[in-house]
Design an enzyme around this catalytic site. Structure first.
Site, mmCIF file in Angstrom:
data_model
loop_
_atom_site.group_PDB
_atom_site.id
_atom_site.type_symbol
_atom_site.label_atom_id
_atom_site.label_comp_id
_atom_site.label_asym_id
_atom_site.label_seq_id
_atom_site.Cartn_x
_atom_site.Cartn_y
_atom_site.Cartn_z
ATOM 1 C CE LYS A 203 -4.418 -1.782 1.294
ATOM 2 N NZ LYS A 203 -5.505 -1.942 2.270
ATOM 3 N NE ARG A 237 -7.523 -8.226 0.141
ATOM 4 C CZ ARG A 237 -7.083 -7.389 -0.785
ATOM 5 N NH1 ARG A 237 -6.154 -6.515 -0.492
ATOM 6 N NH2 ARG A 237 -7.583 -7.428 -2.010
HETATM 7 C C1 8Y7 Z 1 -8.121 -4.342 1.575
HETATM 8 C C2 8Y7 Z 1 -9.148 -5.134 1.064
HETATM 9 C C3 8Y7 Z 1 -8.215 -4.005 -0.562
HETATM 10 C C4 8Y7 Z 1 -7.882 -4.381 2.970
HETATM 11 C C5 8Y7 Z 1 -9.676 -5.977 3.134
HETATM 12 C C6 8Y7 Z 1 -5.266 -2.987 -2.011
HETATM 13 C C7 8Y7 Z 1 -10.144 -5.525 -1.179
HETATM 14 C C8 8Y7 Z 1 -6.570 -2.325 -2.054
HETATM 15 N N1 8Y7 Z 1 -7.539 -3.646 0.546
HETATM 16 N N2 8Y7 Z 1 -9.918 -5.951 1.829
HETATM 17 N N3 8Y7 Z 1 -9.201 -4.911 -0.269
HETATM 18 N N4 8Y7 Z 1 -8.683 -5.209 3.709
HETATM 19 N N5 8Y7 Z 1 -10.396 -6.766 3.944
HETATM 20 O O1 8Y7 Z 1 -4.275 -2.213 -2.106
HETATM 21 O O2 8Y7 Z 1 -7.044 -3.684 3.529
HETATM 22 O O3 8Y7 Z 1 -5.138 -4.210 -1.906
HETATM 23 S S1 8Y7 Z 1 -7.952 -3.423 -2.172
#
Ligand code: 8Y7
Length: 256
Positions: A203, A237
């Site tokens: 990020k 994640r």
């Molecule tokens: C997150 C996410 C994204 C996160 C959860 C990226 C879909 C942006 N970020 N879902 N999604 N938590 N639960 O940079 O921080 O991956 S998308």
């Protein structure tokens, strides 16, 4: 949780069939690298991203979810659209990862009826506008209060606590200072009594700290994942699954 993005910018632009094949191959690789959950997403939610239609999102994700039937790990569908949740559950998804925390009409009922798990995430604003001017009096207590309310609404819809995870939503309507405050105090979210999921992988906050562009944030992402786990996250994640798993194996060995 390994990230599988099925968006035209994430895999080759040689048509949808090739895109599905590439996404499936990537998913299998993440399983081999030690992912315990795969998060399949068909709509980019990066700051400034444009929304896609229900049909387009379904065309992207369903073949990948179907292709993962029988996989040794559960599949999560990353969507805020109730229609996509429903179809993904029918295709075998066992978790809904909703950056909108099931606030869309019908989302609660679909997850309740589908008997699947859910991750409730906090964000301020929409992906189109959220990074313009995030504002909080106290980011940790405001995010915690929001998630507490969504846990209550989710339980009231008949979804048991054992099916719920929560997420502060790093980067979703937060400045670097807000993100750092949330990471520093991630243990506060543990007090809500359900597992915490943290998404910090690659990020922009990590770019702001290190000065590295998005293709050179693996080390920063691994460091951030490790800190999140040390402060109580149960699920991280991640794009770079092998590197993250190795770091967490060292942490686990020390903390036996
Ligand atoms: C997150 C996410 C994204 C996160 C959860 C990226 C879909 C942006 N970020 N879902 N999604 N938590 N639960 O940079 O921080 O991956 S998308």
């Amino acid at each position: 949780m390994g990230i599988v993005n099925v968006t035209p910018d994430s895999f080759s632009d040689g048509g949808q069939h090739l895109q599905h094949a590439a996404a499936l191959a990537h998913a299998q690789q993440l399983i081999a690298e030690g992912a315990d959950i795969l998060d399949i997403g068909g709509e980019s939610t990066r700051p400034g991203a444009q929304p896609v239609s229900v049909q387009e999102e379904l065309d992207r994700v369903l073949p990948v979810i179907e292709g993962l039937r029988g996989a040794p790990v559960p599949v999560s569908i990353d969507t805020c659209k109730p229609e996509v949740m429903q179809a993904a559950i029918a295709a075998g998804a066992q978790m809904v990862n909703d950056i909108n925390a099931l606030q869309e009409d019908a989302a609660l009922q679909i997850v309740a009826a589908g008997n699947v798990a859910v991750c409730l995430m906090h964000k301020q604003g929409s992906p189109q506008t959220m990074q313009t001017q995030p504002q909080y009096q106290n980011v940790v207590s405001e995010v915690s209060a929001f998630l507490r309310g969504r846990i209550a609404a989710t339980e009231a819809a008949g979804i048991g606590r054992e099916r719920i995870a929560i997420d502060p939503g790093f980067g979703f309507g937060k400045t670097l200072a807000h993100n750092l405050d949330l990471l520093r105090h991630l243990d506060k979210l543990r007090e809500l009594g359900v597992p915490v999921l943290a998404g910090l992988s690659r990020k922009s906050m990590l770019g702001a700290i290190t000065g590295q562009d998005v293709d050179h944030r693996v080390s920063a992402s691994v460091a951030a994942a490790l800190i999140a786990v040390q402060r109580g996250a149960s699920i991280v994640r991640a794009h770079d699954v092998r590197e993250t798993v190795d770091a967490l194996k060292v942490w686990s060995a020390v903390n036996q």
